[in-house]
Design an enzyme around this catalytic site. Structure first.
Site, short mmCIF file in Angstrom:
data_model
loop_
_atom_site.label_atom_id
_atom_site.label_comp_id
_atom_site.label_asym_id
_atom_site.label_seq_id
_atom_site.Cartn_x
_atom_site.Cartn_y
_atom_site.Cartn_z
N ASN A 14 0.89 -1.31 0.07
CA ASN A 14 0.13 -0.16 -0.16
C ASN A 14 0.74 1.16 0.33
OD1 ASN A 14 -2.60 -0.20 0.09
ND2 ASN A 14 -2.40 -2.13 1.46
N MET A 91 0.93 -3.03 12.21
CA MET A 91 0.20 -3.90 12.91
C MET A 91 -0.01 -3.50 14.52
SD MET A 91 -0.67 -5.13 10.91
CE MET A 91 -1.95 -6.68 10.60
N ASN A 108 -6.11 4.87 8.34
CA ASN A 108 -5.91 3.69 7.83
C ASN A 108 -6.72 2.91 6.88
OD1 ASN A 108 -4.81 1.47 9.11
ND2 ASN A 108 -6.95 0.81 9.93
N HIS A 110 -7.76 -1.05 5.70
CA HIS A 110 -8.09 -2.69 6.85
C HIS A 110 -8.89 -3.00 5.34
CE1 HIS A 110 -9.14 -4.56 9.85
NE2 HIS A 110 -10.38 -5.22 9.79
N GLY A 144 -10.71 3.77 19.35
CA GLY A 144 -11.10 1.98 18.82
C GLY A 144 -10.22 1.63 18.04
N ASP A 146 -9.79 0.15 14.60
CA ASP A 146 -10.52 -0.46 13.48
C ASP A 146 -11.82 0.39 13.22
OD1 ASP A 146 -8.35 -1.79 12.37
OD2 ASP A 146 -9.43 -3.22 12.34
N GLU A 175 -6.84 -2.02 -2.79
CA GLU A 175 -6.92 -1.31 -1.96
C GLU A 175 -5.73 -0.36 -2.23
OE1 GLU A 175 -5.09 -3.05 1.88
OE2 GLU A 175 -6.24 -4.67 1.69
C1 GAR Z 1 -3.38 -4.51 3.88
O1 GAR Z 1 -4.00 -5.87 3.58
C2 GAR Z 1 -3.84 -3.93 5.33
O2 GAR Z 1 -5.44 -3.65 4.64
C3 GAR Z 1 -3.30 -4.73 6.51
O3 GAR Z 1 -2.26 -5.04 6.48
C4 GAR Z 1 -2.21 -5.42 5.14
C5 GAR Z 1 -0.65 -4.58 5.06
O4 GAR Z 1 -0.29 -4.90 3.46
N1 GAR Z 1 -3.71 -3.81 7.13
C6 GAR Z 1 -4.45 -4.22 8.76
O5 GAR Z 1 -4.36 -5.68 8.78
C7 GAR Z 1 -4.05 -3.29 9.92
N2 GAR Z 1 -5.12 -3.61 10.45
P1 GAR Z 1 1.08 -4.22 2.77
O6 GAR Z 1 2.02 -3.78 4.11
O7 GAR Z 1 1.73 -5.08 1.64
O8 GAR Z 1 0.24 -2.85 2.36
#
Ligand code: GAR
Length: 202
Positions: A14, A91, A108, A110, A144, A146, A175
């Protein structure tokens, strides 16, 4: 152009989508800083490959003192004159310390259609629940997990032969479309109005 920081913990795909979007001349953001709590995060390498300052603020030396870790992040954001923060696969749960200081200026992404499936393992949980439409959400960060106001969503159809892996891959494509689009809108409109049209891909 607003100086945007991206916080990552992992691969950074992302982040890559945001960097690509910001490379276009009329995009309202410059990706000015990447911070990671994980020294091995691929996102750090990706950022440096694009000439973007990328730094580790490891949470481990801070032990249980989340506030001190977040204060270190906050200090770095201010030193770098950052005006807006994107969490992209960051994370760690944030405390009010960082959330309140960046209220209205931190978003963010999600991997589910919130408010369904907050937390982890969203794709496996979506499959287990039998949903037929799944997707991703960009939202404002609040205390909170998400839970902040939804700024944009992109949806995909779940196929009968999907597993968590195939679902994750198709959601991830969305995404990468959604995050740059929502960041643009948030910066251009002050984040007050939701996206005009949901992004749908069936
Ligand atoms: C993505 O799918 C994002 O939406 C998720 O982690 C991945 C990161 O991928 N985020 C969460 O789960 C947040 N709680 P990336 O490092 O390739 O962007």
């Amino acid at each position: 152009r607003r100086r945007v920081a991206v916080l990552v913990s992992g691969r950074g795909s992302n982040l890559g989508a945001l960097i690509a979007a910001a490379a276009v001349a009329d995009y309202p953001a410059e990706i000015a800083l990447v911070l990671s709590n994980v020294p091995e995060a691929g996102g750090l390498v990706l950022a440096r490959d694009h000439g973007i300052a990328a730094e580790v603020i490891d949470h481990r030396p801070f032990g249980r003192d989340r506030a001190a870790h977040e204060a270190a992040i906050d200090a770095r954001l201010h030193e770098a004159r950052i005006g807006f923060v994107c969490l992209a696969g960051y994370m760690r749960r944030l405390t009010p310390l960082l959330v309140d200081r960046w209220a209205g200026r931190m978003i963010n992404i999600h991997p589910s259609l919130l408010p369904s499936f907050p937390g982890l393992d969203t794709h496996a949980r979506a499959l287990a629940a039998g949903v037929k439409i799944h997707g991703c959400t960009v939202h404002e960060v609040t205390a909170g997990v998400d839970e902040g106001p939804i700024l944009g969503q992109a949806a995909i159809a779940v196929r009968p032969d999907d597993d968590a892996h195939s679902l994750a891959a198709r959601v991830l494509e969305q995404e990468h479309r959604l995050y740059p689009a929502v960041l643009r809108r948030a910066l251009e409109e002050g984040g007050e109005r939701p996206q005009a049209e949901p992004l749908l891909s069936f």
